[in-house]
Structure formats: structure tokens, C-alpha cells
Design a protein around this motif. Structure first.
Motif, PDB file in Angstrom:
ATOM      1  N   LYS A 129       0.726  -1.194   0.074  1.00  0.00           N
ATOM      2  CA  LYS A 129      -0.040  -0.099   0.040  1.00  0.00           C
ATOM      3  C   LYS A 129       0.726   1.173   0.050  1.00  0.00           C
ATOM      4  CE  LYS A 129      -4.048  -2.133   0.397  1.00  0.00           C
ATOM      5  NZ  LYS A 129      -4.958  -2.544  -0.694  1.00  0.00           N
ATOM      6  N   LYS A 130       0.553   2.256  -0.834  1.00  0.00           N
ATOM      7  CA  LYS A 130       1.105   3.648  -0.754  1.00  0.00           C
ATOM      8  C   LYS A 130       0.850   4.303   0.328  1.00  0.00           C
ATOM      9  CE  LYS A 130       3.076   2.559  -4.724  1.00  0.00           C
ATOM     10  NZ  LYS A 130       4.415   1.975  -4.879  1.00  0.00           N
ATOM     11  N   ASN A 131       1.533   5.468   0.588  1.00  0.00           N
ATOM     12  CA  ASN A 131       1.339   6.546   1.946  1.00  0.00           C
ATOM     13  C   ASN A 131      -0.167   6.840   2.001  1.00  0.00           C
ATOM     14  OD1 ASN A 131       3.906   5.736   2.273  1.00  0.00           O
ATOM     15  ND2 ASN A 131       4.534   7.906   2.875  1.00  0.00           N
ATOM     16  N   HIS A 165      -1.392  12.380   5.164  1.00  0.00           N
ATOM     17  CA  HIS A 165      -0.009  11.636   4.306  1.00  0.00           C
ATOM     18  C   HIS A 165       1.219  11.824   5.194  1.00  0.00           C
ATOM     19  CE1 HIS A 165       3.014  11.259   1.454  1.00  0.00           C
ATOM     20  NE2 HIS A 165       2.316  10.595   0.814  1.00  0.00           N
TER      21      HIS A 165
END
Length: 224
Positions: free
Chosen positions: A179-181, A192
Motif C-alpha cells: 500500500k502507498k502512503n 499523508h
């Protein structure tokens, strides 16, 4: 099957306890499957939730005897839900149903107040036996979880320089899944920047210089 689970099944033979259940999982198909399996055994599913915030409200409203809880859920992760329920003195039993099969993670859930732990990678049909065990006052954990607990833990639990918080573990699990930030921030309803702060903290704790190295360390230790 794990020794503790086999023991539970033998102890429960001949006596079935029907109870009330709330299911919390962000995958609708999992919720449907669990509902069908439990209702076939005579249990009453009072409500379902797809995130931790709704879960807490439903639990307050319905006061189920058993909570079937996923860990990787939006808004408020499963470990945080357990912490909240512990502080509010939830009287029911908590059965963790998760994609993680880590014995160390099962042990962490045991310490957090769960009465049972099942991996989604196993036979989902076992959910009825697990719920029955909890309603009868038994626990339902993999055998190695109970052994580690009796021995006081394992020094190889993870490679972090200091213990991980529940939120750190949740973010670490999501990072390992790729998963991305921004996706993690959306899932957990945090900024974020906050995710970046947690990532930096995890890198320091595991003495890793990059996310790839962090993932490799954790997977090698099989701790999440």
C-alpha cells in the motif's frame, strides 16, 4: 489442526451453545460467508460493519456475546477497536479473523484481549467451532500461540529495536501489502504526513535504510 483447537472440539462435543454475534470485516463477501456459516449453526448475527468506527457503535447498541473482528479495517483498525473495547469493559468474547497467520501476531491479539484467533488462509468452516468454543468459555488459538504465551514470549518475535505500538503494526502490515502512503492515509483516516512519520519510525526501529529492506527484515522474521 493446532492442539488447542483439537482440544476445544473434544471438550465441546455433545454440547452446542448458540449465541449472538457482530461481524466486522471490510470485505462484504467474507461477512456474507461468515454470516451463513454461523446462522446455519443457529447463531444470531445481530449486525455487520465494514470499519472500526461503525463497529464500536454497533457493539454498544447490540452488546453481542461474540465479536468476529478483522484487523485490517478502515477508520479504526482491529487492534485499536480491541483497545477501546477493553477500556469500556466489553463483556463479550472477541474472535480475530485475519489474513495474517503469524503466531507472534496471534500472541499479540491474545495479550490485547482476544479469546480466539483464526487465519483466513485456513478453513473458514472452522468459524462455527471457534465461536462455539468462545461461548463455552474456552479459547481458540493456534497451539504455538499458547506455548509462546506460557514461555513468556520468544526473543525472535521481531527484529525491532523496541516494541511496536498497535498503530505501527497496522501501518507496517499495510506497507508490506504494497500500500502507498496516500492509500494508508485514506484507509486509516490520517494525514499523508502522519503516515510518513510512522514509516520513518519503523525504519529506525528495524534499523532499515529503505522500505524494501524493512519488508525483507519483517518477512524473514515472519513476525507480521
Amino acid at each position: 489442526m493446532a492442539n488447542s483447537q483439537m482440544k476445544s472440539r473434544k471438550q465441546l462435543k455433545g454440547r452446542f451453545c448458540m449465541g449472538t454475534v457482530v461481524i466486522v470485516d471490510d470485505h462484504p463477501l467474507i461477512r456474507i460467508a461468515v454470516r451463513i456459516l454461523l446462522e446455519k449453526k443457529g447463531h444470531t448475527v445481530l449486525a455487520e460493519a465494514g470499519n472500526g468506527v461503525d463497529a464500536i457503535q454497533l457493539i454498544r447498541t447490540h452488546e453481542p456475546q461474540v465479536l468476529v473482528l478483522d484487523l485490517d479495517i478502515p477508520k479504526l483498525d482491529g487492534l485499536s477497536v480491541m483497545s477501546h473495547l477493553k477500556s469500556s469493559r466489553f463483556a463479550g468474547k472477541i474472535l480475530i479473523l485475519t489474513a495474517s497467520a503469524s503466531a507472534d501476531f496471534a500472541r499479540r491479539c491474545l495479550k490485547a484481549g482476544a479469546a480466539g484467533f483464526m487465519s483466513k488462509d485456513g478453513e473458514l468452516d472452522e468459524i462455527a467451532n471457534a465461536v462455539q468454543a468462545l461461548l463455552s468459555g474456552l479459547s481458540y488459538f493456534p497451539g504455538d500461540t499458547m506455548a509462546l504465551s506460557r514461555e513468556g514470549g520468544d526473543s525472535r518475535t521481531h527484529s525491532a529495536s523496541s516494541p511496536l505500538t498497535n498503530r505501527e503494526i497496522t501501518i507496517l502490515r499495510l506497507l508490506i501489502k504494497g500500500k502507498k502512503n496516500r492509500d494508508i492515509a485514506t484507509t486509516l483516516f490520517i494525514s499523508h504526513k502522519t503516515v510518513s512519520t510512522y514509516k520513518s519510525r519503523l525504519l529506525r526501529k528495524f534499523n532499515a535504510t529503505s522500505l524494501l529492506e524493512l519488508v525483507e527484515i519483517v518477512r524473514r522474521g515472519n513476525s507480521i
